[in-house]
Design a protein around this motif. Sequence first.
Motif, PDB file in Angstrom:
ATOM      1  N   LEU A 167       0.842  -1.201   0.000  1.00 34.01           N
ATOM      2  CA  LEU A 167       0.000   0.000   0.000  1.00 34.01           C
ATOM      3  C   LEU A 167       0.872   1.242   0.000  1.00 34.01           C
ATOM      4  N   ILE A 168       0.363   2.281  -0.643  1.00 38.12           N
ATOM      5  CA  ILE A 168       1.012   3.594  -0.606  1.00 38.12           C
ATOM      6  C   ILE A 168      -0.081   4.657  -0.588  1.00 38.12           C
ATOM      7  N   SER A 169       0.115   5.681   0.216  1.00 38.86           N
ATOM      8  CA  SER A 169      -0.895   6.732   0.326  1.00 38.86           C
ATOM      9  C   SER A 169      -0.782   7.707  -0.844  1.00 38.86           C
ATOM     10  N   PHE A 170      -1.829   8.535  -1.027  1.00 39.16           N
ATOM     11  CA  PHE A 170      -1.801   9.530  -2.104  1.00 39.16           C
ATOM     12  C   PHE A 170      -0.726  10.576  -1.850  1.00 39.16           C
ATOM     13  N   CYS A 171      -0.509  10.896  -0.586  1.00 42.82           N
ATOM     14  CA  CYS A 171       0.577  11.833  -0.272  1.00 42.82           C
ATOM     15  C   CYS A 171       1.934  11.230  -0.643  1.00 42.82           C
ATOM     16  N   ARG A 206      -6.177   5.493   0.844  1.00 39.51           N
ATOM     17  CA  ARG A 206      -6.724   6.838   0.951  1.00 39.51           C
ATOM     18  C   ARG A 206      -6.344   7.481   2.275  1.00 39.51           C
ATOM     19  N   CYS A 207      -6.147   8.773   2.210  1.00 41.74           N
ATOM     20  CA  CYS A 207      -5.869   9.559   3.412  1.00 41.74           C
ATOM     21  C   CYS A 207      -6.834  10.749   3.450  1.00 41.74           C
ATOM     22  N   THR A 208      -6.833  11.471   4.541  1.00 45.44           N
ATOM     23  CA  THR A 208      -7.797  12.566   4.726  1.00 45.44           C
ATOM     24  C   THR A 208      -7.244  13.921   4.303  1.00 45.44           C
ATOM     25  N   HIS A 209      -6.117  13.946   3.618  1.00 43.59           N
ATOM     26  CA  HIS A 209      -5.476  15.223   3.288  1.00 43.59           C
ATOM     27  C   HIS A 209      -5.915  15.698   1.903  1.00 43.59           C
ATOM     28  N   LYS A 210      -6.558  16.837   1.865  1.00 49.39           N
ATOM     29  CA  LYS A 210      -6.912  17.428   0.564  1.00 49.39           C
ATOM     30  C   LYS A 210      -5.669  17.989  -0.118  1.00 49.39           C
ATOM     31  N   ASP A 211      -4.847  18.652   0.671  1.00 48.00           N
ATOM     32  CA  ASP A 211      -3.559  19.135   0.162  1.00 48.00           C
ATOM     33  C   ASP A 211      -2.482  18.167   0.612  1.00 48.00           C
ATOM     34  N   PRO A 212      -1.690  17.609  -0.308  1.00 50.22           N
ATOM     35  CA  PRO A 212      -0.691  16.591   0.050  1.00 50.22           C
ATOM     36  C   PRO A 212       0.325  17.138   1.058  1.00 50.22           C
ATOM     37  N   ILE A 213       0.679  16.259   1.999  1.00 55.33           N
ATOM     38  CA  ILE A 213       1.725  16.575   2.963  1.00 55.33           C
ATOM     39  C   ILE A 213       2.869  15.577   2.752  1.00 55.33           C
ATOM     40  N   ALA A 214       3.899  15.692   3.580  1.00 57.75           N
ATOM     41  CA  ALA A 214       5.036  14.781   3.464  1.00 57.75           C
ATOM     42  C   ALA A 214       4.581  13.336   3.687  1.00 57.75           C
ATOM     43  N   GLY A 215       5.173  12.417   2.938  1.00 61.91           N
ATOM     44  CA  GLY A 215       4.774  11.019   3.020  1.00 61.91           C
ATOM     45  C   GLY A 215       4.956  10.427   4.408  1.00 61.91           C
ATOM     46  N   ALA A 216       6.047  10.798   5.093  1.00 61.10           N
ATOM     47  CA  ALA A 216       6.292  10.286   6.444  1.00 61.10           C
ATOM     48  C   ALA A 216       5.231  10.778   7.421  1.00 61.10           C
ATOM     49  N   ASP A 217       4.838  12.058   7.314  1.00 62.17           N
ATOM     50  CA  ASP A 217       3.805  12.604   8.197  1.00 62.17           C
ATOM     51  C   ASP A 217       2.449  11.942   7.920  1.00 62.17           C
ATOM     52  N   CYS A 218       2.197  11.665   6.655  1.00 61.80           N
ATOM     53  CA  CYS A 218       0.935  11.007   6.298  1.00 61.80           C
ATOM     54  C   CYS A 218       0.855   9.605   6.910  1.00 61.80           C
ATOM     55  N   ILE A 219       1.953   8.868   6.844  1.00 67.29           N
ATOM     56  CA  ILE A 219       1.973   7.526   7.441  1.00 67.29           C
ATOM     57  C   ILE A 219       1.801   7.610   8.950  1.00 67.29           C
ATOM     58  N   SER A 220       2.428   8.601   9.577  1.00 66.42           N
ATOM     59  CA  SER A 220       2.309   8.758  11.026  1.00 66.42           C
ATOM     60  C   SER A 220       0.857   8.997  11.437  1.00 66.42           C
ATOM     61  N   GLU A 221       0.127   9.810  10.659  1.00 66.56           N
ATOM     62  CA  GLU A 221      -1.285  10.066  10.970  1.00 66.56           C
ATOM     63  C   GLU A 221      -2.143   8.831  10.709  1.00 66.56           C
ATOM     64  N   ILE A 222      -1.823   8.066   9.678  1.00 69.61           N
ATOM     65  CA  ILE A 222      -2.587   6.848   9.388  1.00 69.61           C
ATOM     66  C   ILE A 222      -2.433   5.839  10.518  1.00 69.61           C
ATOM     67  N   MET A 223      -1.242   5.706  11.053  1.00 69.97           N
ATOM     68  CA  MET A 223      -0.995   4.723  12.108  1.00 69.97           C
ATOM     69  C   MET A 223      -1.659   5.124  13.416  1.00 69.97           C
ATOM     70  N   GLY A 224      -1.670   6.433  13.742  1.00 70.57           N
ATOM     71  CA  GLY A 224      -2.286   6.893  14.980  1.00 70.57           C
ATOM     72  C   GLY A 224      -1.497   6.426  16.199  1.00 70.57           C
ATOM     73  N   ASN A 225      -2.226   6.209  17.303  1.00 73.28           N
ATOM     74  CA  ASN A 225      -1.586   5.774  18.548  1.00 73.28           C
ATOM     75  C   ASN A 225      -1.531   4.262  18.693  1.00 73.28           C
ATOM     76  N   ASN A 226      -2.299   3.543  17.890  1.00 74.20           N
ATOM     77  CA  ASN A 226      -2.256   2.076  17.927  1.00 74.20           C
ATOM     78  C   ASN A 226      -2.507   1.555  16.505  1.00 74.20           C
ATOM     79  N   ARG A 276      10.506   6.062  11.997  1.00 69.70           N
ATOM     80  CA  ARG A 276      10.670   4.733  12.594  1.00 69.70           C
ATOM     81  C   ARG A 276      10.799   4.811  14.109  1.00 69.70           C
ATOM     82  N   THR A 277      11.476   5.833  14.613  1.00 72.64           N
ATOM     83  CA  THR A 277      11.582   6.026  16.065  1.00 72.64           C
ATOM     84  C   THR A 277      10.202   6.273  16.683  1.00 72.64           C
ATOM     85  N   LYS A 278       9.392   7.038  15.996  1.00 79.02           N
ATOM     86  CA  LYS A 278       8.039   7.323  16.484  1.00 79.02           C
ATOM     87  C   LYS A 278       7.168   6.070  16.469  1.00 79.02           C
TER      88      LYS A 278
END
Length: 251
Positions: free
Chosen positions: A60-64, A90-110, A125-127
């Motif tokens: 899988l790869i996000s649109f960002c 799919r992600c919730t970003h209308k305006d693309p953000i950095a790919g790493a930040d997008c993955i971090s938001e997709i993963m959430g806290n769990n 990866r540290t996060k």
Amino acid sequence: MRPKRAKAYKKAMQFYQQSFGFREPYQILVSPDFVLEGVAKKINIADALKEIVGDKVRLLISFCGICDVRKDGEHKAPAIAVTRGFEKRRCTHKDPIAGADCISEIMGNNNVHHYCVAAQDTTLRTKLRAIPGVPLIHIKQNVVVLEPASEQSRTASRELVQGKLASSSLESQMLKTLKEEKRDRTRGNPLKRKKKKGPKGPNPLSVKKTKKYPVAPKKTKNLTGTKTKDSGSNLPNTNPSPTVHKEGVVT
């Protein structure tokens, strides 16, 4: 891949299966920097990831992430060709953000969706190591490697095992209490007796019936000493003996 490393990777995925509910096909969320690094090192990303986690995978790869790949100038064309074989997440970003930040938001806290993450960004990866149950993959020199389980993942696994043991001990205690209550009720009701266990008789419907033969009449004993009618003594004499007179005339 070396047999020792393949065995370690298989054991690691079994750990995620048993502790966090991972199932095949494994979902691998790929970061754009991982794609670009693989293209630069001339690594077949799909085959390399299948060697690590197994043949049944979903990449899988996000649109960002796709937008990040298209921004690259040196390896843009081959990287875009690689991402065409991935599923779009799919992600919730209308305006693309950095790919790493997008993955971090997709993963959430769990890691609710049981994603594996393939990324080169050390900050990302540290996060993600702080989230229990996240398999992390990155490229080291020219080899794709799976990181060992993080300390948070091992701690969560131990707590899960302890919780299961506690629940099993609680269930056994409840069963013991129910058995004691049942025994007390049986003692208080003496009329209710337990059925004796033992061999049961045959099914009467399956037993072959015995055949009944006619019984001959019994002969009765003659207590008077006289002959019965069956002996033939009272029958008339059909051949009487001749009578001899004194004159010698036979009649």
